[in-house]
Design a protein around this motif. Sequence first.
Motif, PDB file in Angstrom:
ATOM      1  N   LEU A 117       0.834  -1.210   0.000  1.00 18.83           N
ATOM      2  CA  LEU A 117       0.000   0.000   0.000  1.00 18.83           C
ATOM      3  C   LEU A 117       0.864   1.254   0.000  1.00 18.83           C
ATOM      4  N   GLN A 118       1.881   1.256   0.837  1.00 17.16           N
ATOM      5  CA  GLN A 118       2.730   2.440   0.968  1.00 17.16           C
ATOM      6  C   GLN A 118       3.497   2.717  -0.330  1.00 17.16           C
ATOM      7  N   TYR A 119       3.917   1.648  -0.999  1.00 15.71           N
ATOM      8  CA  TYR A 119       4.686   1.839  -2.238  1.00 15.71           C
ATOM      9  C   TYR A 119       3.876   1.397  -3.455  1.00 15.71           C
ATOM     10  N   SER A 120       2.570   1.638  -3.397  1.00 15.73           N
ATOM     11  CA  SER A 120       1.698   1.230  -4.510  1.00 15.73           C
ATOM     12  C   SER A 120       2.100   1.965  -5.786  1.00 15.73           C
ATOM     13  N   PHE A 143       7.104   0.219  10.897  1.00 15.07           N
ATOM     14  CA  PHE A 143       8.484   0.020  10.465  1.00 15.07           C
ATOM     15  C   PHE A 143       9.344  -0.430  11.654  1.00 15.07           C
ATOM     16  N   VAL A 164      11.512  -3.975  12.031  1.00 17.15           N
ATOM     17  CA  VAL A 164      12.937  -4.104  12.371  1.00 17.15           C
ATOM     18  C   VAL A 164      13.075  -5.015  13.598  1.00 17.15           C
ATOM     19  N   LEU A 169      12.700  -8.642  12.574  1.00 13.78           N
ATOM     20  CA  LEU A 169      13.894  -9.154  11.886  1.00 13.78           C
ATOM     21  C   LEU A 169      14.959  -9.554  12.915  1.00 13.78           C
ATOM     22  N   PHE A 216       7.691  15.481   1.636  1.00 13.51           N
ATOM     23  CA  PHE A 216       6.534  14.681   1.247  1.00 13.51           C
ATOM     24  C   PHE A 216       6.296  14.772  -0.252  1.00 13.51           C
ATOM     25  N   GLY A 233      -0.159   5.869  -0.245  1.00 15.96           N
ATOM     26  CA  GLY A 233       0.566   5.575  -1.482  1.00 15.96           C
ATOM     27  C   GLY A 233       1.022   6.825  -2.214  1.00 15.96           C
ATOM     28  N   ARG A 277       3.903   9.414   0.388  1.00 13.17           N
ATOM     29  CA  ARG A 277       5.076   8.872   1.071  1.00 13.17           C
ATOM     30  C   ARG A 277       6.109   9.977   1.238  1.00 13.17           C
ATOM     31  N   ASN A 278       6.965   9.812   2.228  1.00 10.40           N
ATOM     32  CA  ASN A 278       7.928  10.861   2.543  1.00 10.40           C
ATOM     33  C   ASN A 278       9.337  10.427   2.125  1.00 10.40           C
ATOM     34  N   LEU A 338      11.777   9.905   5.127  1.00 11.66           N
ATOM     35  CA  LEU A 338      11.435   8.687   5.876  1.00 11.66           C
ATOM     36  C   LEU A 338      11.833   7.448   5.077  1.00 11.66           C
ATOM     37  N   ASN A 339      11.639   7.522   3.763  1.00 13.13           N
ATOM     38  CA  ASN A 339      12.047   6.410   2.890  1.00 13.13           C
ATOM     39  C   ASN A 339      13.534   6.141   3.029  1.00 13.13           C
ATOM     40  N   VAL A 364      15.617   7.130   5.482  1.00 18.47           N
ATOM     41  CA  VAL A 364      15.978   6.692   6.841  1.00 18.47           C
ATOM     42  C   VAL A 364      15.617   5.217   7.035  1.00 18.47           C
ATOM     43  N   SER A 365      14.409   4.836   6.598  1.00 17.34           N
ATOM     44  CA  SER A 365      13.990   3.446   6.797  1.00 17.34           C
ATOM     45  C   SER A 365      14.880   2.494   5.995  1.00 17.34           C
ATOM     46  N   VAL A 395      18.189   2.258   7.982  1.00 15.25           N
ATOM     47  CA  VAL A 395      18.037   1.481   9.229  1.00 15.25           C
ATOM     48  C   VAL A 395      17.876  -0.007   8.909  1.00 15.25           C
ATOM     49  N   PHE A 396      17.023  -0.291   7.941  1.00 17.54           N
ATOM     50  CA  PHE A 396      16.798  -1.690   7.578  1.00 17.54           C
ATOM     51  C   PHE A 396      18.081  -2.315   7.029  1.00 17.54           C
ATOM     52  N   THR A 437      20.611  -2.883   9.856  1.00 15.94           N
ATOM     53  CA  THR A 437      20.182  -4.027  10.675  1.00 15.94           C
ATOM     54  C   THR A 437      20.550  -5.335   9.970  1.00 15.94           C
ATOM     55  N   PHE A 438      20.245  -5.373   8.696  1.00 15.21           N
ATOM     56  CA  PHE A 438      20.505  -6.584   7.916  1.00 15.21           C
ATOM     57  C   PHE A 438      22.008  -6.886   7.864  1.00 15.21           C
TER      58      PHE A 438
END
Lengths: 202, 318
Positions: free
Chosen positions: A33-36, A171, A175, A178, B272, B285, B288-289, B292-293, B295-296, B299-300, B303-304
């Motif tokens: 949904l967020q990246y539709s 989000f 994390v 994971l 935004f 949809g 989206r920011n 934030l995209n 940063v996420s 972070v992801f 972590t990975f």
Amino acid sequence: MEEKLYLYPVWLRIWHWINGLFFLILLFTGLSLQYSSVEYPLIRFDIAVSFHNISGIILTIGFIMFLIGNKFTKNGKFYRINWSIILIELIKQFRYYTWGIFKHEKSPFPINTERKFNPLQKISYVGAMYILMPILIISGFGLIFPELLPGRVFQISGIHLTGLIHIIAGFALSVFMLIHIYFCTIGKTPTSNFKSMINGWH
Amino acid sequence: MQKRQIYLLPALLFTFLWCLPVLCLAEEEIPESASQNQKCLKCHGQRFYFYHNEFVGKEVKDRMNPYFLIDSAQYYKSNHRSFVCTDCHSSDYRNFPHDGNLRMEPKFNCLDCHGGDETYAHFHFEKIEEEFLASVHSTKHSEDFTCWMCHNPHSYRISARNNENIGEVIVYDNDICLSCHANIEKYQLLTNLTNPNVLVTHEWLPNQALHFSKVRCIECHTEVDRDILVAHKVQEKEKAVRKCVECHSQNSLLMATLYKFESVEKRSSLGFFNATILGEHYIIGANRNYYLNVVSFIVFGLTFIGIIIHAILRFINK
């Protein structure tokens, strides 16, 4: 031979797997949904919305079950934090995970009937289940029933702020999930903790 | 000056300042045509009118035909407020009783006045007519479907261009569609069919009430045109937008329709996408920011990477 401990009662295991399964569905449908996109749709938007809403409701029911279970069984005591010593305990556990574990040192907080979680687990589980999860659920229901949301909050549209909070909480929990799955491989064998959550014995 | 008079001064000043905008507005809003139109609105502006019946020799009170009733408050807020009634209607209407044949007078269309006029070039009236003629409103109906079917000449005012409140624009524009599509009397002026219930035909739409209050009918039912602000090519229902992602995505269709007149910048200072939407609404949809995209993603990713390194070290030191 090490004594086997029965740490995961049936209700907890059922909740745990329901929670995990529906959280994964929520994660994938939420990302879709967020990246539709018209060009690269992950899951069709309306299907993703339906699955996301239904999974969210099931997750909420599970969460209520978890709260009730913790309130009326002794499982709740494992989430109680002793704030006066937690920082020292966290440092010890952090040192173990980043250093001691590679030197085959013994865990500073071994599991027993009185201590199911090490300090890092305890603080992260409390953060995830008692802070982030309620935020995620409340903001999620706000998005299902946007007419209940305030029109504007601090010059920002109420629905926008709720959406933003929902996404950030989702989000953060992703994390957490994971890291949680990875740390579950740190057991006697890489699969022993997963088996414990199936048969209840640690 | 006496004490009591001194106390009165701020009160008078406050009253004057409070009334000032009202006085200015009142002077600005009532056009010169008002005094001339008063003769018509004396009857057509009220539910009851009075006239002298020469046959019976007495004053008669009668009801005004509701279809000939003009809301003067709406009229003097409309685009055509500066007009005298006889600018568009025959000057013979000055006589009472009106000649019955006057009802047959042809009505002006938008292009009769606005066509080829440089003053109105930015409205692209010719292009609007071109789109309208290609729309189902024109192709599926006779020439009786004119501009006035949607744009009431006595109350119509441009909305999207001069109203910063998107919510009001939505209500105003949707009311135009619903004036026929939710009103069988007007709908059946052009057809013998019963108008379908829009709530039933749009049952498939998730969160229907929210969609109806946050977007206009034309967002989904017209073909987008880059040149004109409000698309007029209403299409067959089969061609209406049904894919959610056409609006719920970064390249949201709404930026070319509902939010077209707003800033078209892709990203605001807060990062935004389609930020102009955020003032009033939030579209999953589409909003989206960017930050934030990023940063996420970081972070992801970290972590990975951390997990991979930890796992490798565990494996090496096994």
